[in-house]
Write a protein that holds these residues in place. Structure first.
Motif, mmCIF file in Angstrom:
data_model
loop_
_atom_site.group_PDB
_atom_site.id
_atom_site.type_symbol
_atom_site.label_atom_id
_atom_site.label_comp_id
_atom_site.label_asym_id
_atom_site.label_seq_id
_atom_site.Cartn_x
_atom_site.Cartn_y
_atom_site.Cartn_z
ATOM 1 N N GLN A 218 -4.710 5.716 6.064
ATOM 2 C CA GLN A 218 -3.744 6.802 6.092
ATOM 3 C C GLN A 218 -2.662 6.549 7.143
ATOM 4 N N ARG A 219 -1.547 7.278 6.994
ATOM 5 C CA ARG A 219 -0.459 7.216 7.968
ATOM 6 C C ARG A 219 -0.020 8.626 8.349
ATOM 7 N N ASP B 246 1.108 9.708 4.804
ATOM 8 C CA ASP B 246 1.163 8.641 3.794
ATOM 9 C C ASP B 246 2.566 8.465 3.231
ATOM 10 N N HIS C 200 0.820 -1.211 0.000
ATOM 11 C CA HIS C 200 0.000 0.000 0.000
ATOM 12 C C HIS C 200 0.857 1.267 0.000
ATOM 13 N N GLY C 201 0.649 2.093 -1.033
ATOM 14 C CA GLY C 201 1.345 3.365 -1.168
ATOM 15 C C GLY C 201 2.622 3.314 -1.975
ATOM 16 N N TYR D 30 4.684 3.037 5.142
ATOM 17 C CA TYR D 30 3.718 2.343 4.293
ATOM 18 C C TYR D 30 3.241 1.084 5.026
ATOM 19 N N HIS E 37 -8.533 5.549 -2.005
ATOM 20 C CA HIS E 37 -7.145 5.154 -2.227
ATOM 21 C C HIS E 37 -6.917 4.863 -3.696
ATOM 22 N N ARG F 86 -0.125 12.322 -1.227
ATOM 23 C CA ARG F 86 -0.726 11.198 -0.501
ATOM 24 C C ARG F 86 -1.008 10.038 -1.445
ATOM 25 N N ASP F 87 -1.552 8.953 -0.847
ATOM 26 C CA ASP F 87 -2.162 7.887 -1.638
ATOM 27 C C ASP F 87 -3.603 7.620 -1.213
ATOM 28 N N THR F 88 -4.035 8.198 -0.069
ATOM 29 C CA THR F 88 -5.391 7.998 0.444
ATOM 30 C C THR F 88 -5.900 9.323 0.987
#
Length: 457
Positions: free
Chosen positions: A263-264, A245, A35-36, A71, A387, A408-410
Motif C-alpha cells: 500500500q501507499r 494507493d 504496481h497499481g 505507485y 492486490h 485502491r489496488d491493495t
C-alpha cells in the motif's frame, strides 16, 4: 534506478506517456510489474505464458497512458522482489503540483543477509535449491484446470511433504512471533529480518531530507517490503492522508497510520517552524523501526535508535473504515459477486484461496461491462494484503459494515474471520492476477486469476 533528475525510480510529468524500454541486465530471467497502473494486460508485467519473463540481455517496450499518483514497480519473477528489485513510480498530477508542496518519497523495505531462497526454505523446511527451482516453475506456470486430487501446487506439495517427514520450522531467518487478540493468537512477521530500510538506509544512518522552515510537505510513502507491515508515525507532526494507493480521499487527520504491504499513503504536513522531524515506520507486533528525518537548515539532528520503547499492535483496518473516496464508483448494483475464502497456516507453511493453490486454480470469470464485487473472508491466523492487477477497486464493506470507502489496488483482510468486500467495473479485458502481496504467501500458493470471457489462454 534513477530518473533523469537523479531521483530514485521513475517520475512522469502530468500528461506524460508511460513509454519505457525495459532492458534485463541481470544474469537471470526477470519481469517488472507496474504496481497499481492500469495498462493493457499484456503490458502489466506479469509472467503469463503470453508475456514471459525477459531473458538476460533481452528488452521489452511498454507504451500506455498512466494514471496519476503514487505507485511503484517491482519484479514479479520468483523471489527477486526480496532482493530489493523495486523502485518508486510517481505520476505527477497538475493539480497536486499547483499546491506548491515539497515532495518527499519514502520507500520502505525489509532486508536480510540471508538469500531469499533460504528464507523461504526456512519457512517450508525445504532446501534452498529446491525452493529456487520450484519458485520459478510456480510463478511461470499457466493456471492448470482443477481436477479431483489435484488441489496442490508444487510449493504446497513440498510443504506438506516436509510436514509429513517431521521436518522442523526453525531454520535461519524464520520468526514465529504471535499476538493475542480476544484470547486467540494471530501470527505476525514470518521472517526475522536483519534490518528495515527507508530509502535504502537504517536509522543508524538515516536519510536526512532538507525542508524549509514552516515548510509544506507531501510525503509519498510506499511499503515495498516483502513480508512486513508498518505503522507510519509522524511523531510531533500532524498529517492529513489525502490519497491512498495513488487515489485521492477525503483528508483524514492523525499522527499514526497503518500501512499494509504494497500500500501507499500520501500524507501532507505543515511543519511548525524550524527543527528536525523524524518520520518513522514502526514494525507491527514489534519495537523495531526505520524512517527518515525532515530537517530545516541548521537544525540539530539527534540519532534515533532503531528499537523503540513500546511494542506496536498489529496493523489493522482502523484507517480503512475512515476513508472516503474523492471519486467513488457510480452507484450500481453488482452484476456478479465472487466470494473468496483466504486460508492457510504456518505448519505446514501453505496459503490458499478457496482451498486452491497457484497454479492449480479455478479462474474467476467475468464479462466486460459488469460491475463486479469480490468478498474476501479470512479463515487464517494471519492478515493478508490482497492486490488485484489491472483494476482500481473501491472498498465497499469491512467486516460486514458497508462503506463508501477508498479506491485502491491493495487492501488488507484481517485475520480470524475478518472480511473485506471490493467493487470494480470490468473495463480492462485480459488475464489478471489477484494475490496476497506477502511474497512468501504468494509463492506458496495464495494467488488466483481474474479472467475475462473471450480471452484466449
Amino acid at each position: 534506478m534513477t530518473d533523469q533528475a537523479g531521483r530514485p525510480g521513475l517520475t512522469l510529468a502530468p500528461g506524460e506517456q508511460f513509454r519505457v524500454k525495459l532492458l534485463n541486465r541481470t544474469a537471470d530471467h526477470t519481469i517488472i510489474h507496474w504496481h497499481g497502473q492500469l495498462p493493457p494486460w499484456t503490458q502489466d508485467g506479469f509472467p503469463w505464458p503470453q508475456t514471459p519473463p525477459l531473458a538476460p540481455a533481452a528488452t521489452r517496450a511498454y507504451d500506455y497512458v498512466p494514471i496519476p499518483g503514487t505507485y511503484w514497480m517491482h519484479s514479479h519473477q520468483g523471489l527477486q522482489e526480496q532482493s530489493l528489485m523495486t523502485a518508486p513510480l510517481i505520476v505527477q498530477d497538475a493539480a497536486v503540483l499547483a499546491e506548491g508542496r515539497q515532495e518527499v518519497v519514502v520507500m520502505l523495505h525489509d532486508f536480510s543477509f540471508t538469500a531469499p531462497d533460504a528464507l523461504l526454505a526456512g519457512l517450508t523446511g525445504q532446501t534452498p535449491s529446491a525452493i529456487h527451482a520450484m519458485a520459478r516453475s510456480t510463478e511461470n506456470a499457466a493456471p492448470a484446470p482443477m481436477t479431483v486430487g489435484n488441489r496442490m501446487g508444487p510449493m504446497q506439495g513440498m510443504a506438506h511433504t516436509a510436514a509429513g517427514k517431521g521436518m522442523g520450522m526453525s531454520m535461519s531467518g524464520m520468526s514465529m512471533s504471535g499476538m493475542s487478540m480476544s484470547g486467540m493468537s494471530m501470527d505476525l512477521n514470518d521472517i526475522n529480518y536483519d534490518a528495515f530500510l527507508a530509502n535504502d538506509r537504517t536509522l543508524h544512518d538515516p536519510e536526512t531530507i532538507q525542508v524549509e522552515r514552516s515548510g509544506r510537505v507531501r510525503l509519498r510513502i510506499i511499503n515495498a517490503a516483502s513480508s512486513s507491515q508498518f505503522w507510519i508515525d509522524l511523531g510531533a507532526l500532524t498529517g492529513r492522508v489525502v490519497a491512498v494507493d495513488g487515489h485521492p480521499v477525503v483528508p483524514v487527520v492523525g499522527r499514526r497510520f497503518p500501512l499494509a504491504i504494497a500500500q501507499r499513503l500520501d500524507i501532507v504536513v505543515d511543519l511548525p517552524g524550524a527543527g528536525a522531524f523524524p518520520v518513522l515506520a514502526r514494525l507491527e507486533g514489534s519495537r523495531r523501526r526505520t524512517g527518515v528525518v525532515l530537517a530545516t537548515p541548521g537544525s540539530r539532528v539527534v540519532r534515533i535508535q532503531d528499537t523503540g520503547l513500546d511494542q506496536m499492535l498489529p496493523v489493522d483496518n482502523s484507517l480503512e473504515t475512515r476513508l472516503v473516496a474523492r471519486a467513488p464508483l457510480a452507484a450500481r448494483k453488482p452484476d456478479l459477486v465472487h466470494r473468496i475464502v483466504l486460508g492457510g497456516g504456518m505448519k505446514p507453511y501453505s496459503w490458499s484461496l478457496n482451498g486452491e493453490f497457484w497454479p492449480n486454480i479455478t479462474p474467476l470469470m467475468l464479462r466486460k461491462g459488469q460491475r463486479v464485487e469480490i468478498e474476501m473472508v479470512n479463515h487464517s491466523m494471519m492478515a493478508h494484503p490482497m492486490h488485484l492487477h489491472g483494476h482500481a477497486f473501491q472498498v465497499v464493506a469491512v467486516n460486514g459494515r458497508p462503506l463508501n470507502g477508498a479506491v485502491r489496488d491493495t487492501v488488507l483482510v484481517t485475520p480470524m474471520m475478518g472480511s473485506v468486500r471490493i467493487a470494480f467495473d470490468a473495463d480492462n479485458p485480459g488475464r489478471w492476477a489477484l494475490h496476497c502481496h506477502n511474497l512468501y504467501h504468494m509463492m506458496t500458493g495464495m494467488m488466483t486469476e481474474v479472467r475475462y470471457d473471450g480471452i484466449e489462454v
